[in-house]
Design a protein around this motif. Sequence first.
Motif, mmCIF file in Angstrom:
data_model
loop_
_atom_site.group_PDB
_atom_site.id
_atom_site.type_symbol
_atom_site.label_atom_id
_atom_site.label_comp_id
_atom_site.label_asym_id
_atom_site.label_seq_id
_atom_site.Cartn_x
_atom_site.Cartn_y
_atom_site.Cartn_z
ATOM 1 N N ARG A 185 16.648 15.002 -13.358
ATOM 2 C CA ARG A 185 15.941 16.145 -13.929
ATOM 3 C C ARG A 185 16.493 16.392 -15.328
ATOM 4 N NH1 ARG A 185 18.875 21.286 -10.769
ATOM 5 N NH2 ARG A 185 20.665 21.353 -12.184
ATOM 6 N N GLN A 186 15.735 17.140 -16.096
ATOM 7 C CA GLN A 186 16.075 17.395 -17.488
ATOM 8 C C GLN A 186 17.431 18.110 -17.648
ATOM 9 O OE1 GLN A 186 12.952 19.693 -19.330
ATOM 10 N NE2 GLN A 186 13.969 19.586 -21.325
ATOM 11 N N SER A 187 17.712 19.057 -16.744
ATOM 12 C CA SER A 187 18.918 19.882 -16.907
ATOM 13 C C SER A 187 20.098 19.311 -16.137
ATOM 14 C CB SER A 187 18.653 21.293 -16.402
ATOM 15 O OG SER A 187 17.460 21.785 -16.964
ATOM 16 N N PRO A 188 21.292 19.451 -16.696
ATOM 17 C CA PRO A 188 22.482 18.949 -16.003
ATOM 18 C C PRO A 188 22.742 19.719 -14.708
ATOM 19 C CG PRO A 188 23.086 20.190 -17.983
ATOM 20 C CD PRO A 188 21.600 20.069 -17.992
ATOM 21 N N PRO A 189 23.609 19.209 -13.841
ATOM 22 C CA PRO A 189 23.894 19.896 -12.576
ATOM 23 C C PRO A 189 24.844 21.079 -12.765
ATOM 24 C CG PRO A 189 25.188 17.889 -12.722
ATOM 25 C CD PRO A 189 24.314 17.916 -13.943
#
Lengths: 259, 259
Positions: free
Chosen positions: B132-136
């Motif tokens: 996904r685009q955003s980091p965890p």
Amino acid sequence: MVCPCQKGRSLILPMTRYKILVEYEGTPFVGWQFQTNGISVQGVLEEAILNFSQERVRVEGAGRTDAGVHAHGQVAHFDLLKAFTSHKVQEALNFYLRLHPVVVLACEIVEDCFHARFSAIRRSYRYIILNRQSPPALVKNRVWWIPKPLNLGAMEHAAQYFVGQHDFTTFRATGCQASSPVKTLDRFDVQRYEDQIWFDVEARSFLHHQVRNMVGSLKWVGEGKWQSETIVQALEQKSRIAGGPTAPPEGLYFLKVIY
Amino acid sequence: MVCPCQKGRSLILPMTRYKILVEYEGTPFVGWQFQTNGISVQGVLEEAILNFSQERVRVEGAGRTDAGVHAHGQVAHFDLLKAFTSHKVQEALNFYLRLHPVVVLACEIVEDCFHARFSAIRRSYRYIILNRQSPPALVKNRVWWIPKPLNLGAMEHAAQYFVGQHDFTTFRATGCQASSPVKTLDRFDVQRYEDQIWFDVEARSFLHHQVRNMVGSLKWVGEGKWQSETIVQALEQKSRIAGGPTAPPEGLYFLKVIY
């Protein structure tokens, strides 16, 4: 974005309102809300916004979460005088948030009348109990560990007594500021996934500690300390001392907000 | 317990052999194996055993995991001169392990010919990519974050070229000590779960870095840098430089051992 309802603030000042979807791990925070005694999710978001835009703003969240409570889908909004694309805002925030367990999953420009808290029509939370003999290693700080087997059927049955409109005085924190203790629960599902028990609950809004207090009482049902029907009597008593314990914050996840 | 095959050590010394099932979060460790440059899972287990039994033993694991690699179901064994119930061993170990993200999920007394490593007939690993685009935030240090969308179908197709008996020289670490590079993969499933991609792989045994090297190459397939069929050519080259990158350790989980 000027709102069609004409109630927006943009009629006064040319601001852009951003709505963000936020994931965070609650462990290192004093909670969502800004406090002087430690770092808050709201605080690190406001700091990140200041760092990239040079504007000091207030970030409004859909719901306040307590210290240690996590979020998969908190929603918040804020206004900026400078106009950025929503993509730029998301990227810049994630860059400045990189040292904290907080990420912006999505960002969009919304009408000025949108309010993360007041426009919300439904919120959902998940509470996770790890129900196995051994303590957690991989999900430490992310579940409530209960070593003795809980009766799932009894808890599932009992949870249904919470659904609908009730006076939840027994299940609100004694310091809860809400004007009315009457809330309507739309759903309360209890399911087992391997060694975890998931409590999924949905309502327009919740009282302070309501989910954790309901789960604490359901744990007593699962242990056999309470019958399922004891929930009904506890609700009728309308007194916090008639309720079970408050489940610890680390098992709670703010899942989703619907507008 | 004296083994029926009469090969057990108990013919020499009256020892009791314990088999334990272990969960751990790999982040703080130099890996499974004892090393002088940091704390290891094996080391903290041996320390916990010493603390409760006063016996200094060697703990043998079913597989060595690298620094940062996690386990849901590592298996290990060790011998004690004193006889304890398996329940007592599990409880005592979890008490002494409480400051580390390592827990004993199960313990049993086994025959003296049981060996965590040599008796294993099948091992399974899971590798998790967060795509996904955003980091965890909530799964930080527990996944490999790939922001650009990966082609699941292409990776799933490519993974099947690994199944069966092959010379895995291209996909073993250059320093791998195994006598033969030939291994037989029984299963390689690639599935999406919300924003994660799970790579589930099973074999009797694996070469050093084999799972991480296979996943690194599948990521190239998912990005379109490689065709699915490039896996076949890479296998045929029998050279590490013909393979893709080594996926980072934090996405890898040692899931299960079958005896």
